[in-house]
Design an enzyme around this catalytic site. Structure first.
Site: not given
Length: 493
Positions: A158, A279, A319, A324
């Site tokens: 936890h 940054s 198919y 595709q």
């Protein structure tokens, strides 16, 4: 080059650029273009062997295909007007050799069995690359573990201090998880490496083809026997993506911990600058961006699996063109997972762990309270639940001194006197030591240094076995490809 030769018979009329682009699979087909040439060569060799094509036709087709293998496929083959790379290559051959020779390459097969064969060839190569990347990550984790069998740290449940452990024990948990990921990919490989070639559209063909011959030439381990299943199924791809999804979940969990450990209020690990950014406005920042992006890449792999699964969930046999749209998900999932695993290995190898800082935290948060309760059972002969309640009440009161434990025992222990049973403050201090707690936990898989060292020996053996298995699979594919090309060159020499 002429337009798509597949359309010349049944269909007429011009397509718009948008329509050609919409129907085209060329972006995904770049992944399988090399495999398609190998499939073409194997198929032509089979047509020759079975005397479906004469030797004169074979000696026209094979040199053209070998040139494509040796020098690469021209860019015009990938034009959207051909819909897919298979039609593009066939059109190229008809353009250069004439229809009398070029038009005989496709006998006894369909694009349906051709494409799925190519996908399996490329996917098995990517699976070996992924297994190799996993081996590298596991190797780094094993090496780090060997260097930190004595490095104590807090274990968490936890996200709170729970019990002491060692860095080696913690890292070996991830190595074992990645080992199971390897096993899943290894098992998926066995189902990927089956040949569908010869299934044609779905009902096989009336030509006297030899499916086993082409399967052997292409390095497959066997056949997808039912021809309808051979062209219609993509469960091998779904299985692979599912395995990658689990693997990336494990990688993301590790990244999450490394990110947490790198924070200024934890300070367990320092990443090499190469894996970080700063940054644009805050000059002091060093952000674990590689681990963060890797954590996000797991979502991309999850999405690839979900997209593929949803694509096939409602498709009837056999198919359907929907398939595709499944294929790009395969390559996206493989690319993101492969790139992430390679960088994860490098990032881990360059990381520096602050073992002093880890040790400082190892005993905080009453993390040895469990061992105190266990020791009370052993030394005082009281039930575990009684000991658990006494120690829990003492923690509630704020310390684990003998006086506090005695008071707690009076409240929840049914009038037990721990001092009366011979317990001293010196005993308590020893029971609360991190090292004492760790050394007792020497059952197989536990964090005691001797248990970790034993586990490392077993994990090293498993890693060696997996590495050798991967090497053999890779060597078999390389040998099959070498034999295929040599046989083609022999026929045209």
């Amino acid at each position: 080059m002429r337009n798509d030769v597949v359309r010349l018979g049944r269909l007429s009329g011009e397509r718009s650029g948008d329509m050609m682009h919409f129907l085209s699979s060329m972006r995904a087909d770049r992944y399988i273009a090399g495999a398609d040439i190998l499939v073409d060569i194997a198929h032509v060799l089979m047509l020759d062997r079975q005397k479906i094509n004469d030797r004169a036709t074979t000696r026209q087709l094979l040199p053209a295909l070998l040139r494509l293998h040796d020098k690469g496929i021209p860019e015009e083959v990938f034009d959207d007007r051909f819909e897919d790379v298979h039609a593009g290559i066939e059109s190229l051959l008809i353009e250069s050799l004439g229809v009398e020779a070029g038009g005989r390459m496709h006998m006894g097969r369909s694009r349906n069995d051709e494409v799925v064969t190519c996908i399996r060839i490329r996917l098995r190569e990517d699976l070996i690359a992924q297994m190799t990347a996993l081996l590298k990550v596991r190797e780094v984790l094993l090496t780090l573990s060997e260097n930190h069998t004595e490095s104590t740290m807090p274990g968490f449940t936890h996200l709170q201090h729970a019990q002491p452990t060692t860095l080696a024990h913690h890292l070996l948990a991830y190595e074992q998880a990645f080992s199971r990921d390897f096993d899943r990919l290894k098992e998926a490989y066995a189902r990927v490496n089956q040949s569908p070639l010869g299934a044609a559209a779905f009902a096989s063909t009336g030509y006297p083809i030899d499916r086993e011959f082409t399967a052997t030439l292409l390095g497959f381990d066997g056949l997808v026997t039912n021809t309808m299943d051979a062209v219609a199924t993509r469960d091998f791809a779904l299985e692979t993506l599912a395995d990658l999804t689990i693997m990336m979940a494990n990688a993301s969990r590790l990244c999450e911990e490394l990110i947490f450990w790198s924070t200024s209020f934890v300070k367990f690990v320092i990443f090499d600058d190469a894996f970080c950014s700063t940054s644009s406005i805050m000059p002091q920042k060093k952000n674990p961006d590689t681990a963060e992006i890797m954590r996000a890449k797991s979502g991309s792999v999850f999405g690839a699996f979900s997209g593929a699964l949803v694509t096939v969930k409602g498709l009837p046999m056999s198919y359907n063109r929907d398939l595709q749209e499944l294929t790009p998900n395969i390559w996206r999932g493989m690319d993101d997972a492969g790139e992430s695993l390679r960088l994860l290995a490098d990032m881990l190898a360059s990381a520096s762990f602050d073992t002093k800082r880890m040790s400082e935290e190892a005993g905080k948060g009453f993390s040895t309270a469990t061992e105190l309760a266990d020791s009370l059972v052993r030394s005082c002969g009281i039930p575990f639940r009684t000991a658990h309640n006494i120690v829990g009440r003492a923690v509630q009161k704020g310390d684990l001194s003998l006086a506090t434990l005695e008071k707690a025992a009076g409240e929840v222990g049914g009038g037990i006197s721990l001092a009366g049973k011979g317990l001293t403050q010196k005993d308590i201090d020893r029971m609360l030591e991190v090292r004492y707690s760790l050394e007792l936990r020497k059952a197989p898989g536990g964090p005691a240094p001797e248990a970790v060292i034993a586990a490392l020996g077993e994990r090293r053996k498993q890693h060696h076995h997996d590495a050798e298995l991967t090497r053999k699979k890779q060597a078999k594919l390389a040998k099959a490809k070498e034999h295929l090309i040599a046989e083609a060159r022999r026929l045209v020499a």
